[in-house]
Motif scaffolding. Structure first.
Motif, PDB file in Angstrom:
ATOM      1  N   HIS A   1     -49.573   0.338 -23.522  1.00 15.79           N
ATOM      2  CA  HIS A   1     -49.644  -1.115 -23.370  1.00 15.79           C
ATOM      3  C   HIS A   1     -49.918  -1.455 -21.917  1.00 15.79           C
ATOM      4  CE1 HIS A   1     -45.460  -0.204 -22.434  1.00 15.79           C
ATOM      5  NE2 HIS A   1     -45.292  -1.404 -21.919  1.00 15.79           N
TER       6      HIS A   1
ATOM      7  N   HIS B   1     -48.357  -2.984 -19.443  1.00  9.65           N
ATOM      8  CA  HIS B   1     -47.397  -3.015 -18.340  1.00  9.65           C
ATOM      9  C   HIS B   1     -47.726  -1.925 -17.312  1.00  9.65           C
ATOM     10  CE1 HIS B   1     -44.237  -5.257 -20.957  1.00  9.65           C
ATOM     11  NE2 HIS B   1     -45.171  -6.053 -20.460  1.00  9.65           N
TER      12      HIS B   1
ATOM     13  N   HIS C   1     -47.111   1.884 -17.027  1.00 13.70           N
ATOM     14  CA  HIS C   1     -47.713   2.811 -17.989  1.00 13.70           C
ATOM     15  C   HIS C   1     -49.163   3.163 -17.680  1.00 13.70           C
ATOM     16  CE1 HIS C   1     -44.321   2.696 -20.882  1.00 13.70           C
ATOM     17  NE2 HIS C   1     -44.060   1.609 -20.161  1.00 13.70           N
TER      18      HIS C   1
ATOM     19  N   HIS D   1     -43.243  -4.990 -28.656  1.00 18.29           N
ATOM     20  CA  HIS D   1     -42.874  -4.990 -27.239  1.00 18.29           C
ATOM     21  C   HIS D   1     -43.535  -6.148 -26.511  1.00 18.29           C
ATOM     22  CE1 HIS D   1     -41.618  -3.526 -23.396  1.00 18.29           C
ATOM     23  NE2 HIS D   1     -42.854  -3.306 -22.986  1.00 18.29           N
TER      24      HIS D   1
ATOM     25  N   ASP E   1     -43.367   1.646 -25.439  1.00 19.11           N
ATOM     26  CA  ASP E   1     -42.191   0.783 -25.238  1.00 19.11           C
ATOM     27  C   ASP E   1     -42.035  -0.053 -26.499  1.00 19.11           C
ATOM     28  OD1 ASP E   1     -42.113   1.737 -22.707  1.00 19.11           O
ATOM     29  OD2 ASP E   1     -42.332  -0.211 -21.690  1.00 19.11           O
TER      30      ASP E   1
ATOM     31  N   SER F   1     -42.509  -3.922 -17.042  1.00 11.51           N
ATOM     32  CA  SER F   1     -41.871  -2.789 -17.697  1.00 11.51           C
ATOM     33  C   SER F   1     -42.425  -2.577 -19.088  1.00 11.51           C
ATOM     34  CB  SER F   1     -40.364  -3.003 -17.740  1.00 11.51           C
ATOM     35  OG  SER F   1     -40.066  -4.129 -18.509  1.00 11.51           O
TER      36      SER F   1
HETATM   37 ZN   LIG Z   1     -43.453  -2.235 -21.216  1.00  8.88          ZN
END
Ligand SMILES: [Zn+2]
Ligand SMILES: [Zn+2]
Length: 959
Positions: A648, A650, A653, A802, A834, A959
C-alpha cells in the motif's frame, strides 16, 4: 483483551474448524513452549525451564478510549457494504466483531490535510563570534556503501544538513542528533542516492509535536520533480519550504536558457552566522553549443556549496581613538561598524584600521559533489571559484578555504585532474567522504549490529553472520587510495562522525574524538555472557534443535496426548524440502518510521539460484540487504530480482523502492535485461511515473488490482482466447522462448485484443473486470513467464482493510516431485501487508505454509489497532489459526517496542516474532516456534515500551 477473546471464542467454538488453542485444552497447555522443550543432556538446563525465563509484562493501559468508541461503532454491523461482498463467508461476523476504522480504510481521515502549512522553527539568534561551529561527517551508508553520506554544519542555534540519503533518520536516532533542530537540508544532486531519506524525514518532522514541523529544502531545479513525485504520499504542507535553483532541465534545446547566466554563485542563506551559496556544476558536454546546451537531462545538475563564516572583527582600542581626538559614543560605534569618522579636533579622517586590530577572515568550507569526468571538466574551468583558489592572482576579495569536503565518487577523486584541482586550494584540509571500502568495517548503526551479533551467537541458523562480520580482513584493509600520501595537500579519508571545528578559532581543525571505535565481535559476546550467563546453554540447546534427528520421543507422545499438536505435523509441501528452495529474510520489521533496532517494512523472498522477490520496500531496504548479504552479495540479489510487490501507499512500505531500482539499473548497465516488474497500489504508479522524470528507474508497473484472483482468472481466459485466435503473432507465444523483439510485436497485437469489435471486447464490460486490461495484459504475460521461470505458480494480491488500495499477497510455489516420485503441492506464503483481520485475508491464508502477518500492537491495545486499522498480536495469530496455516511470522511492530514486542507466550506454538535480518529457511520451519523463548531471553532485561513514539505514529499517512 478479554472481551475480544471471548467474542472470538464463541464464534470459533460454533464453527467446524474450531481453533485448537481456544478449546478448553488451552488451559492445560498454558506453557507450550516449555512443555515442548525436550530434555537435553545438559544438567543445568532444567534450571532454565523451572525458573520464569520470561519476564511478565504489565499490559499497557488501553488509551484513548474516547476516540475508539467511535470506531467501534463503525465496527458493529456497518462494515458489510465495503468488505463483505461474499455473503456466504462464515467468518464475517467475526470480522465485524474485530472492527475497523472505516474512515481510514476509505482514506477520509486526513487529519493532517487540514494543516495549511507546517511551520519552520523559530530559533534564537546565535552570536556569530561566540557560537560553536563545526562540520561533521554523518556516515550514513559508509558501511553499507548504499547511499551518500550526509554532512552536518553546526551552529549553536542552527543546523544545516547536506544530503539526505536513506537511513539518515535512523542514523540520527542512533547518534542522538535531533531532527527537530535541523533548519535546512541541501542536496548536492537530486537522485535516490542523495535524497532517498527525504520522504521519511519530512513525514517524521510533520509528525513532531501537535503542529508538526517543516524544514527548508534546497536543491538544483530537478528538486521540483522529486517534490512532485512525493506529493503522491506526502502532504503538500510538509513541502512548502522547498526551494530549487538553477536552469530547468529540458530535452528541448530551444527552451533551454543560456547556462552562462547561472555561472555566478547563487546565495541561498546569508545571516549573522553563515553565508551559504551554490555554484552549479553541469557536464561540460552539455554546454558546448555557444553556451546553449543541447539538452540538460534531469540529474545532470550538481552543486558545489560554499559556506562562509563571517570575519571576526579585530579588537577595538579606545585609547587609540582617544588619541585621534574622538569621544566615546556614536563615533566609537561607527568605527567598530567599519566606517571612517572625521575627527574635528585633529581635523583628520580616522579609519577603523587606525583604532582596531586587523579583522580575521572567517573560515570557508566547500562541499563538492562532482559525479562524472565531464562534470570535472566543468569544475576545473569554473571562474566563480577563482576567489577561493590559493594561487589565483588578481582576486577581488581574497578568501582562504579552510576545509573542502569531497562527496564525489572515489573513481573521480582519484583521477589526476581532480587531484590537481584539489591542490589549487593551498593549505585547505581535504576530507574525502565519497564511497570508500575503508569504512566498511565499522557498522554505522552500532546498537542494532550489537543485537544482530547477539542473535547470531544464539541462533546462527536464523541469524547468519552479517555480511560485514564475515568480511575477509584482506578486503577490510584495502589500501588507502591515491590521495593522502601522494598529494602535496592535506587530505584524509572521512570517517563516521569525524569533525572539523570552525569556531572557536583556537580549536580550528580536525577533531577525531567522536569517531566510533571498531566494535570487536568478541567483546559483544563477552558482554552477553556476563549479562545473561544462561545464554551459553540456550545456544547449545538451539544447536541441538538443528542437529537432533527430527521429532523426539517426547514430542511424539505429546502429539497423541494433545490432538491440536498434530497441527504441527509437517505439511506435504515440506517433504524433503531443500535448503536452497526458499529463505524468507525479514529486512525490516518495524512500522511507521525507521528506528534504532527495527527498520521499516521489507521482506526478501530468497529463491537462491532462481532469484528473489521483495515484498514491500521501505526506506533503507538496500542498506539492509547489504547488511545481510554483504556489499557484493546484495548487488547480486538486486540483479536477480524477479519483481517487487508493494502492499500500500504508506511511506514505510515503499520509500526504499527508488533506490533499489536505481541500483539495479546501474548494476545492469550494458547487460541485456528487462525492466523490473513492480506490482503495487495505483497511487504508487503516479509516484513512480512522476519520479521517472527525475531518474529512469528501468521498471514496468502493474496495478495490484490486476493481480487479484478475479483479474487473473479474466487474464487466463483472455490468454486462452488469444492463443486460439488465428493470427500470425500467436506462433510467438511459446513460453520463455520469445525474445524481446518478438515480445514487443506481440504486445502490440495483444493490446488490440481488447479493442472494440475485437473478439475480447466483452472483457471490458464484465463487472469486476480488471482496470486497463489491455495495458496490463502484456505485463501479466510477462509476469506469468517470470514466475514460472522462478518456480512459482502464482502471485495473487487480495484486498485488505487498512487504507484505500491496500493489499496482501499470496505466493505459491509450483508443484514438485518428492523423493518417491509423487507430485506434491508447492509451498504457499501469505503476507498480510498492513491490515485489520478480515475475511479476505483469512480466505487467502487457507492452508498456507507461512503467514507473515503484521502485529503492530500488543493484545491490550486492540482499540488502538482498530483506530489505525492494524492488528494485535493475538488477532494475527487468530487469523493464522482460523486459516489453518502451518507457521506464523509476526512483523511490523510499533516502534513503541524498541527491541521486542509484548506478546503472550501461551499462544505462540506455531508462531515466531520477526527481528531485522532474521532469515528463515523453509527447511527450518518446523523448529521455528521453539526458538522464540530463547530469543526472548536475550531481551529479558530490556523490554521497554517507548510511549513517546505514539505522537509520531499518529501521522496517518506514514504507517
Ligand atoms: Zn500502513
Ligand atoms: Zn506500515
Amino acid at each position: 483483551m478479554p472481551c475480544m477473546f471471548s467474542n472470538l471464542r464463541l464464534l470459533f467454538s460454533s464453527s467446524a474448524t474450531a481453533s485448537p488453542f481456544l478449546s478448553p485444552l488451552k488451559l492445560r497447555l498454558r506453557r507450550p513452549s516449555s512443555s515442548s522443550v525436550p530434555p537435553l543432556p545438559l544438567a543445568p538446563l532444567s534450571s532454565l525451564r523451572s525458573r520464569p525465563l520470561f519476564t511478565v509484562f504489565a499490559a499497557v493501559e488501553p488509551r484513548r478510549r474516547r476516540r475508539l468508541r467511535h470506531s467501534q461503532d463503525f465496527a458493529r454491523g456497518r462494515s458489510r457494504r465495503t468488505f463483505a461482498d461474499d455473503p456466504g463467508r462464515d467468518k464475517e461476523a467475526l470480522m465485524e466483531g474485530a472492527g475497523f476504522n472505516r474512515k481510514r480504510a476509505e482514506g477520509r481521515d486526513r487529519s493532517d490535510g487540514s494543516r495549511k502549512e507546517l511551520q519552520l522553527k523559530k530559533r534564537p539568534k546565535a552570536n556569530p563570534v561566540s557560537t560553536i561551529s563545526y562540520v561533521q561527517i554523518l556516515g550514513t551508508g559508509m558501511d553499507t556503501q548504499d547511499t551518500s553520506p550526509s554532512v552536518l554544519l553546526f551552529f549553536d542555534h542552527q543546523r544545516f544538513i547536506f544530503n539526505a540519503g536513506e537511513g539518515l533518520q535512523r542514523f540520527c536516532t542512533e547518534h542522538k542528533i535531533k531532527l527537530s533542530k535541523i533548519d535546512h537540508i541541501f542536496l548536492s544532486r537530486v537522485c535516490s542516492e542523495t535524497s532517498g531519506g527525504l520522504p521519511g524525514l519530512l513525514l517524521t518532522l510533520a509528525g513532531i509535536g501537535d503542529e508538526g514541523m517543516s524544514v527548508n529544502i534546497w536543491g538544483p531545479s530537478d528538486l521540483k520533480y522529486l517534490v512532485d513525485a512525493m506529493k503522491s504520499f506526502i502532504p503538500n504542507a510538509a513541502m512548502v519550504h522547498t526551494k530549487s535553483f538553477g536552469p530547468a532541465p529540458s530535452s528541448d534545446a530551444a527552451a533551454v536558457p543560456d547556462l552562462n547566466q547561472f555561472a555566478d554563485p547563487i546565495i541561498l542563506v546569508d545571516d549573522d552566522v553563515v553565508k551559504i551559496s551554490a555554484v552549479l556544476l553541469w557536464p561540460e558536454d552539455s554546454g558546448q553549443n555557444n553556451g546553449v546546451h543541447s539538452a540538460m537531462r534531469p540529474g545532470d545538475m550538481s552543486v558545489v556549496y560554499v559556506c562562509e563564516l563571517p570575519e571576526l572583527k579585530g579588537k577595538f582600542h579606545p585609547e587609540r581613538a582617544k588619541e585621534k581626538g574622538l569621544k566615546p559614543g556614536p563615533e566609537y560605534r561607527e568605527l567598530q561598524l567599519g566606517k571612517s569618522v572625521f575627527s574635528k579636533r585633529l581635523n583628520i579622517m580616522v579609519h577603523p584600521s587606525d583604532v582596531m586590530d586587523p579583522s580575521i577572515p572567517g573560515p570557508v568550507v566547500l562541499l563538492v559533489d562532482c559525479p562524472t569526468q565531464s562534470h570535472l571538466q566543468r569544475l576545473s574551468s569554473l571562474g566563480s571559484l577563482n576567489d577561493y583558489y590559493a594561487e589565483f592572482l588578481g582576486k577581488e576579495t581574497p578568501k582562504t578555504v579552510t576545509c573542502v569536503i569531497h562527496l564525489s565518487p572515489a573513481s573521480i577523486v582519484s583521477s589526476p585532474d581532480y587531484t590537481n584541482w584539489m591542490k589549487r586550494f593551498g593549505s585547505a584540509q581535504h576530507i574525502i567522504a565519497g564511497h570508500e571500502m575503508k569504512n566498511i568495517e565499522i557498522p554505522i548503526l552500532g546498537s542494532s549490529s550489537r543485537i544482530a551479533a547477539r542473535l547470531n551467537y544464539l541462533c546462527p541458523q536464523l541469524f547468519p553472520a552479517s555480511g560485514f562480520w564475515s568480511l575477509k580482513q584482506s578486503c577490510l584493509s584495502a589500501p588507502d587510495s591515491a590521495h593522502g600520501t601522494s598529494l602535496s595537500c592535506q587530505s584524509i579519508s572521512a570517517e563516521n562522525l569525524l569533525k572539523f571545528t570552525l569556531r572557536p578559532r583556537d580549536k580550528i581543525g580536525l577533531d577525531r574524538y567522536y569517531i566510533p571505535n571498531k566494535m570487536a565481535h568478541s567483546n559483544i559476546i563477552d558482554e552477553l555472557h556476563t549479562e545473561i550467563p544462561e545464554i551459553v546453554e540456550a545456544a547449545q540447546y538451539i544447536h541441538h534443535l538443528w542437529n537432533g534427528t527430527g521429532e523426539t520421543g517426547e514430542e511424539r507422545s505429546l502429539m497423541q496426548e494433545e490432538p491440536w499438536l498434530s497441527e504441527n505435523k509437517l505439511p506435504n509441501c515440506l517433504e524433503n524440502i531443500r535448503r536452497d528452495d526458499l529463505e524468507i529474510v525479514l529486512l525490516g520489521t518495524g512500522s511507521s518510521q525507521p528506528s534504532k533496532y527495527r527498520n521499516v517494512s521489507s521482506i526478501y523472498i530468497n529463491l537462491f539460484a532462481k532469484g528473489g522477490l521483495l515484498l514491500d520496500c521501505g526506506e533503507g531496504t538496500l542498506g539492509q540487504m547489504k547488511r545481510r548479504f554483504g556489499v557484493g552479495g546484495a548487488d547480486d540479489a538486486v540483479k536477480g530480482l524477479i519483481c517487487i510487490w508493494i502492499s500500500h501507499i504508506h511511506a514505510d512500505h515503499h520509500s526504499g523502492l527508488a533506490r533499489i531500482l536505481a541500483q539495479r539499473r546501474d548494476l545492469l548497465k550494458g547487460v541485456p535485461h528487462e525492466p523490473l516488474l513492480v506490482i503495487g497500489p495505483r497511487q504508487l504508479k503516479r509516484y513512480l511515473e512522476a519520479y521517472q522524470r527525475l531518474e529512469d528507474l528501468d521498471m514496468q508497473f502493474l496495478d495490484c488490482r490486476n493481480t487479484t484472483e478475479a483479474s487473473l482468472n479474466v487474464f487466463e481466459e483472455a490468454s486462452e482466447l488469444s492463443m486460439n485466435r488465428p493470427s500470425p503473432e500467436s506462433s510467438n507465444s511459446h513460453d520463455g522462448l520469445t525474445n524481446v523483439t518478438n515480445r514487443s510485436s506481440k504486445n502490440v497485437a495483444d493490446s488490440t485484443l481488447f479493442a472494440r469489435g475485437a473478439p475480447m471486447q466483452s472483457f471490458w464490460k464484465r463487472p469486476g473486470s480488471p482496470p486497463d486490461i489491455s495495458v496490463a495484459f502484456p505485463v501479466l504475460q510477462n509476469m506469468k513467464k517470470m514466475l514460472k521461470e522462478a518456480g512459482l505458480e502464482a502471485l495473487v494480491s487480495f484486498p485488505v482493510v487498512h487504507c484505500p488500495q491496500a493489499y496482501g499477497v499470496v505466493l505459491k510455489a509450483s508443484q514438485r516431485l518428492n523423493s518417491d516420485g509423487k507430485l506434491i503441492e508447492g509451498w504457499k506464503i501469505v503476507y498480510s501487508g498492513d491490515t485489520r483481520p478480515c475475511p479476505e485475508l483469512t480466505e487467502a491464508s487457507r492452508g498456507a505454509t507461512v503467514l507473515i502477518h503484521e502485529a503492530t500492537f500488543e493484545d491490550s491495545m486492540v482499540d488502538e489497532a482498530i483506530a489505525r486499522n492494524h492488528s494485535t498480536t493475538e488477532e494475527a495469530i487468530q487469523v493464522g489459526a482460523a486459516a489453518g496455516v502451518y507457521r506464523i511470522i509476526l512483523t511490523h511492530f510499533s516502534q513503541r517496542y524498541p527491541k521486542i514486542p509484548v506478546f503472550d507466550e501461551a499462544h505462540m506454538h506455531k508462531t515466531c516474532i520477526a527481528f531485522d535480518l532474521m532469515s528463515i529457511n523453509i527447511a527450518d520451519l518446523p523448529v521455528l516456534p521453539r526458538v522464540l523463548p530463547y530469543l526472548k531471553m536475550l531481551f529479558r532485561n530490556e523490554m521497554i515500551v517507548d510511549e513517546s513514539d505514539d505522537a509520531r505514529d499518529s501521522v496517518s499517512v506514514a504507517s
